[in-house]
Scaffold this active site. Structure first.
Site, mmCIF file in Angstrom:
data_model
loop_
_atom_site.group_PDB
_atom_site.id
_atom_site.type_symbol
_atom_site.label_atom_id
_atom_site.label_comp_id
_atom_site.label_asym_id
_atom_site.label_seq_id
_atom_site.Cartn_x
_atom_site.Cartn_y
_atom_site.Cartn_z
ATOM 1 N N GLU A 25 45.950 34.849 38.253
ATOM 2 C CA GLU A 25 45.303 33.527 38.187
ATOM 3 C C GLU A 25 46.303 32.427 37.865
ATOM 4 O OE1 GLU A 25 43.464 31.973 34.786
ATOM 5 O OE2 GLU A 25 43.397 33.893 33.717
ATOM 6 N N LYS A 87 41.291 22.208 36.545
ATOM 7 C CA LYS A 87 40.920 23.590 36.236
ATOM 8 C C LYS A 87 39.761 23.944 37.165
ATOM 9 C CE LYS A 87 38.547 26.116 32.595
ATOM 10 N NZ LYS A 87 37.887 25.932 31.295
ATOM 11 N N VAL A 107 39.577 32.765 36.145
ATOM 12 C CA VAL A 107 39.278 34.152 36.529
ATOM 13 C C VAL A 107 38.221 34.162 37.637
ATOM 14 C CG1 VAL A 107 38.238 36.318 35.720
ATOM 15 C CG2 VAL A 107 39.997 35.168 34.336
ATOM 16 N N ASP A 139 26.727 27.665 26.529
ATOM 17 C CA ASP A 139 28.084 27.716 27.094
ATOM 18 C C ASP A 139 28.486 29.171 27.351
ATOM 19 O OD1 ASP A 139 30.674 27.419 27.881
ATOM 20 O OD2 ASP A 139 31.308 26.188 26.181
ATOM 21 N N SER A 141 30.778 31.339 30.175
ATOM 22 C CA SER A 141 31.757 31.171 31.252
ATOM 23 C C SER A 141 31.240 31.705 32.588
ATOM 24 C CB SER A 141 33.044 31.911 30.901
ATOM 25 O OG SER A 141 33.939 31.854 31.993
ATOM 26 N N ALA A 142 31.568 30.978 33.646
ATOM 27 C CA ALA A 142 31.241 31.435 35.005
ATOM 28 C C ALA A 142 31.997 32.723 35.351
ATOM 29 C CB ALA A 142 31.569 30.339 36.020
ATOM 30 N N ASP A 143 32.999 33.079 34.543
ATOM 31 C CA ASP A 143 33.719 34.348 34.785
ATOM 32 C C ASP A 143 32.763 35.541 34.735
ATOM 33 O OD1 ASP A 143 36.023 32.810 34.767
ATOM 34 O OD2 ASP A 143 36.824 33.638 32.893
ATOM 35 N N LYS A 160 39.206 36.690 23.614
ATOM 36 C CA LYS A 160 39.546 36.158 22.290
ATOM 37 C C LYS A 160 38.279 35.960 21.481
ATOM 38 C CE LYS A 160 43.755 33.732 23.402
ATOM 39 N NZ LYS A 160 43.960 33.147 24.734
HETATM 40 N N1 PSU Z 1 40.928 32.835 27.871
HETATM 41 C C1 PSU Z 1 42.216 33.045 27.520
HETATM 42 N N2 PSU Z 1 43.197 32.481 28.269
HETATM 43 C C2 PSU Z 1 42.928 31.715 29.370
HETATM 44 C C3 PSU Z 1 41.557 31.517 29.737
HETATM 45 C C4 PSU Z 1 40.601 32.086 28.965
HETATM 46 O O1 PSU Z 1 42.462 33.717 26.541
HETATM 47 O O2 PSU Z 1 43.863 31.214 30.012
HETATM 48 C C5 PSU Z 1 41.246 30.730 30.974
HETATM 49 C C6 PSU Z 1 41.034 31.683 32.163
HETATM 50 O O3 PSU Z 1 41.479 31.041 33.348
HETATM 51 C C7 PSU Z 1 39.524 31.816 32.194
HETATM 52 C C8 PSU Z 1 39.098 30.432 31.811
HETATM 53 O O4 PSU Z 1 39.013 32.207 33.451
HETATM 54 O O5 PSU Z 1 40.011 30.040 30.800
HETATM 55 C C9 PSU Z 1 37.670 30.385 31.320
HETATM 56 O O6 PSU Z 1 37.282 29.050 31.158
HETATM 57 P P1 PSU Z 1 35.734 28.744 30.866
HETATM 58 O O7 PSU Z 1 35.465 29.318 29.503
HETATM 59 O O8 PSU Z 1 35.660 27.246 30.887
HETATM 60 O O9 PSU Z 1 34.951 29.392 31.945
HETATM 61 MN MN MN Z 2 32.179 26.919 29.342
#
Ligand code: PSU
Ligand code: MN
Length: 304
Positions: A25, A87, A107, A139, A141-143, A160
């Site tokens: 990524e 992003k 991701v 909240d 994540s879309a992951d 984390k």
């Molecule tokens: N968690 C980490 N390091 C990162 C990310 C998440 O420890 O770099 C990044 C990754 O690209 C992950 C994104 O897909 O943040 C998730 O963002 P969000 O929570 O806004 O979906």
């Molecule tokens: Mn989010």
């Protein structure tokens, strides 16, 4: 092939010949680490994948093109621009493609481009998940949704504890995403090897992991699989130190009213500031460790 997709020739050739390829990524480059360690790490990760016999494909959007495999100067460009790059998660791809703009893929977005290109294995550091307080903020994540719908094996070091790890595992269970612990029964928490939460299944070799993913594909499931690989012992951090920093970062994000896609980059940057360079070194080492496992697993998949 998709009209917005460009596959780097080296990657296309490896895929055509049935050789192993590992996706990487780019949000981790632009938003996850500071310059110049971000570029150095991106190159070191690609080298690690090659050393394990696979071809790396770092993924991003450049000028509206979905790139499966970046050139060195493109990686350096995203690394230098840092947080000024968009992003890009699932919902951002259409707009960036239409406008001909750049984006560093999360991701979720990296999985989408990997799947379009025919790449099955992807290595990263940590995934997004269910945030603490999500029962109020929603909240998530879309992951996680992407893991439920796109057939890619994602190798990470867990998540984390900026996130609610228990709720993240519940969400993945509901969505039918298999969660593997590599040589462990416990979900690793990125900087530490333990979290107190159990994984769904354990694999002790790349061949075992590859077999599970191949079976999932053979069953015709739409989604992917998550492999969590603990940080090497010598780089793992003192849980008391890292958790204190995480608690403070989360409290500050609430006080300052940080919302939406800014939440994760804010927390990552604050944790890094509060723990000095130690957490950055650990972060770099765990990504290298994941790259090696992903390359070995991609090679094992090619043999099945
Ligand atoms: N968690 C980490 N390091 C990162 C990310 C998440 O420890 O770099 C990044 C990754 O690209 C992950 C994104 O897909 O943040 C998730 O963002 P969000 O929570 O806004 O979906
Ligand atoms: Mn989010």
């Amino acid at each position: 092939m998709n009209r917005y997709l460009d596959i780097k020739p080296e990657v296309a050739q490896a895929l055509a010949e049935g050789r192993p390829v590992v996706a990487l990524e780019s949000t981790i480059i632009s938003h996850g680490m500071p310059w110049p360690q971000n570029a150095e790490t991106a190159f070191a990760v690609e080298d690690m994948i090659r050393a394990h016999g696979a071809v790396p494909a770092t993924i991003a959007i450049i000028g509206g093109r979905l790139k499966a495999g970046l050139e060195k100067d493109e990686i350096e460009y995203l690394a230098k621009k840092g947080q000024a790059v968009t992003k890009a998660s699932r919902r951002d791809l259409p707009v960036l493609c239409a406008r001909g703009e750049d984006g560093a893929t999360t991701v979720a977005a990296t999985m989408i481009v990997a799947a379009l290109a025919g790449i099955q294995v992807f290595a990263t550091g940590g995934i997004g998940g269910v945030h603490r307080g999500a029962e109020v903020t929603m909240d998530i994540s879309a992951d996680l949704e992407e893991l439920a719908r796109t057939p890619v094996l994602v190798v990470c070091a867990g998540a984390k504890s900026i996130l609610d790890l228990g709720l993240t595992l519940e969400y993945l269970e509901t969505k039918g995403v298999p969660v593997c612990g590599y040589q462990t029964d416990e979900l690793p928490a990125f900087y530490t090897r333990v979290s107190g939460f159990g994984v769904d299944f354990r694999a002790d070799s790349p061949a075992e992991l590859a077999a599970a993913f191949a079976a999932q594909r053979a069953l015709g499931y739409p989604g992917g699989m998550l492999c969590t690989n603990p940080i090497p012992e010598e780089w793992s951090m003192d849980p008391a130190v890292i958790n204190a920093a995480i608690d403070q970062a989360v409290a500050e994000s609430v006080e300052q009213g940080v919302k939406g896609k800014k939440v994760t980059p804010f927390l990552l940057a604050r944790v890094k500031e509060l723990t000095g360079g130690d957490s950055l070194q650990s972060n770099i080492q765990l990504v290298l460790n994941n790259a090696a496992l992903a390359a070995d697993t991609a090679a094992a998949l090619c043999k099945l």
